[in-house]
Motif scaffolding. Structure first.
Motif, PDB file in Angstrom:
ATOM      1  N   LEU A  77       0.821  -1.212   0.000  1.00 32.71           N
ATOM      2  CA  LEU A  77       0.000   0.000   0.000  1.00 32.71           C
ATOM      3  C   LEU A  77       0.859   1.270   0.000  1.00 32.71           C
ATOM      4  N   VAL A  78       1.928   1.272   0.768  1.00 35.45           N
ATOM      5  CA  VAL A  78       2.807   2.444   0.783  1.00 35.45           C
ATOM      6  C   VAL A  78       3.519   2.580  -0.560  1.00 35.45           C
ATOM      7  N   THR A  79       3.981   1.484  -1.128  1.00 36.12           N
ATOM      8  CA  THR A  79       4.612   1.534  -2.450  1.00 36.12           C
ATOM      9  C   THR A  79       3.661   2.140  -3.475  1.00 36.12           C
ATOM     10  N   ASN A  80       2.409   1.701  -3.471  1.00 42.03           N
ATOM     11  CA  ASN A  80       1.442   2.251  -4.414  1.00 42.03           C
ATOM     12  C   ASN A  80       1.259   3.746  -4.218  1.00 42.03           C
ATOM     13  N   ALA A  81       1.195   4.189  -2.967  1.00 41.41           N
ATOM     14  CA  ALA A  81       1.022   5.614  -2.693  1.00 41.41           C
ATOM     15  C   ALA A  81       2.228   6.425  -3.180  1.00 41.41           C
ATOM     16  N   VAL A  82       3.415   5.866  -3.011  1.00 40.86           N
ATOM     17  CA  VAL A  82       4.637   6.557  -3.419  1.00 40.86           C
ATOM     18  C   VAL A  82       4.765   6.587  -4.947  1.00 40.86           C
ATOM     19  N   VAL A  83       4.503   5.466  -5.581  1.00 39.75           N
ATOM     20  CA  VAL A  83       4.749   5.330  -7.020  1.00 39.75           C
ATOM     21  C   VAL A  83       3.614   5.904  -7.876  1.00 39.75           C
ATOM     22  N   HIS A  84       2.372   5.739  -7.442  1.00 35.82           N
ATOM     23  CA  HIS A  84       1.236   6.047  -8.311  1.00 35.82           C
ATOM     24  C   HIS A  84       0.462   7.305  -7.952  1.00 35.82           C
ATOM     25  N   THR A  85       0.969   8.114  -7.027  1.00 34.13           N
ATOM     26  CA  THR A  85       0.283   9.363  -6.696  1.00 34.13           C
ATOM     27  C   THR A  85       1.276  10.513  -6.717  1.00 34.13           C
ATOM     28  N   ALA A  86       0.745  11.705  -6.634  1.00 34.62           N
ATOM     29  CA  ALA A  86       1.575  12.910  -6.615  1.00 34.62           C
ATOM     30  C   ALA A  86       1.779  13.391  -5.184  1.00 34.62           C
TER      31      ALA A  86
END
Length: 143
Positions: free
Chosen positions: A57-66
């Motif tokens: 979940l943290v990886t997704n937030a870092v990689v796929h959001t601004a």
């Protein structure tokens, strides 16, 4: 003779932390979650599962959001352990996809396989969102 009602014993434990939205923060988030679960008396199986879900979940937030920062919260009650990651948003919410043979892109598939439920909610502040996942007690050992 009437019985006295038993006191309500619902216990909710919460732990939250904020980190910069950097790839280096993923390992830190995993470590903070594991440390807290140790303090809560959780066994290694549930700690490993939570660490993996937090990582995804943290990886997704870092990689796929601004996002410039992410906030992670662990919340445990008598029925579930909930992991929630708040980001500062992006144009689209999280989605599972067919990644074929690719190594990347399997995060939500893993979360879906490990958790009893997951989803995403907009926070009402621009495009910010909370992506959450729940583990029901009984799917691993409880804390």
């Amino acid at each position: 003779m009437a019985q006295r009602p038993q006191p309500h014993t619902d216990t909710v434990r919460r732990f939250a932390f904020e980190l910069p939205a950097l790839t280096a923060s993923v390992a830190r988030a995993r470590g903070l979650a594991e440390e807290r679960l140790i303090l809560w008396g959780c066994g290694p199986d549930i700690r490993d599962t939570v660490a993996l879900v937090v990582s995804e979940l943290v990886t997704n937030a870092v990689v796929h959001t601004a996002s410039g920062r992410v906030i992670c919260e662990l919340r445990e009650d008598e029925e579930t352990l909930r992991i929630a990651v708040r980001d500062e948003g992006g144009p689209a919410g999280p989605r599972m996809r067919d990644c074929g043979e690719e190594e990347r892109g399997r995060g939500l598939l893993i979360v879906d396989a490990l958790c009893t439920a997951w989803g995403a909610d907009r926070t009402g502040h621009g495009t910010a969102q909370v992506v959450w996942a729940e583990l029901a007690h009984g799917t691993g050992e409880p804390c």
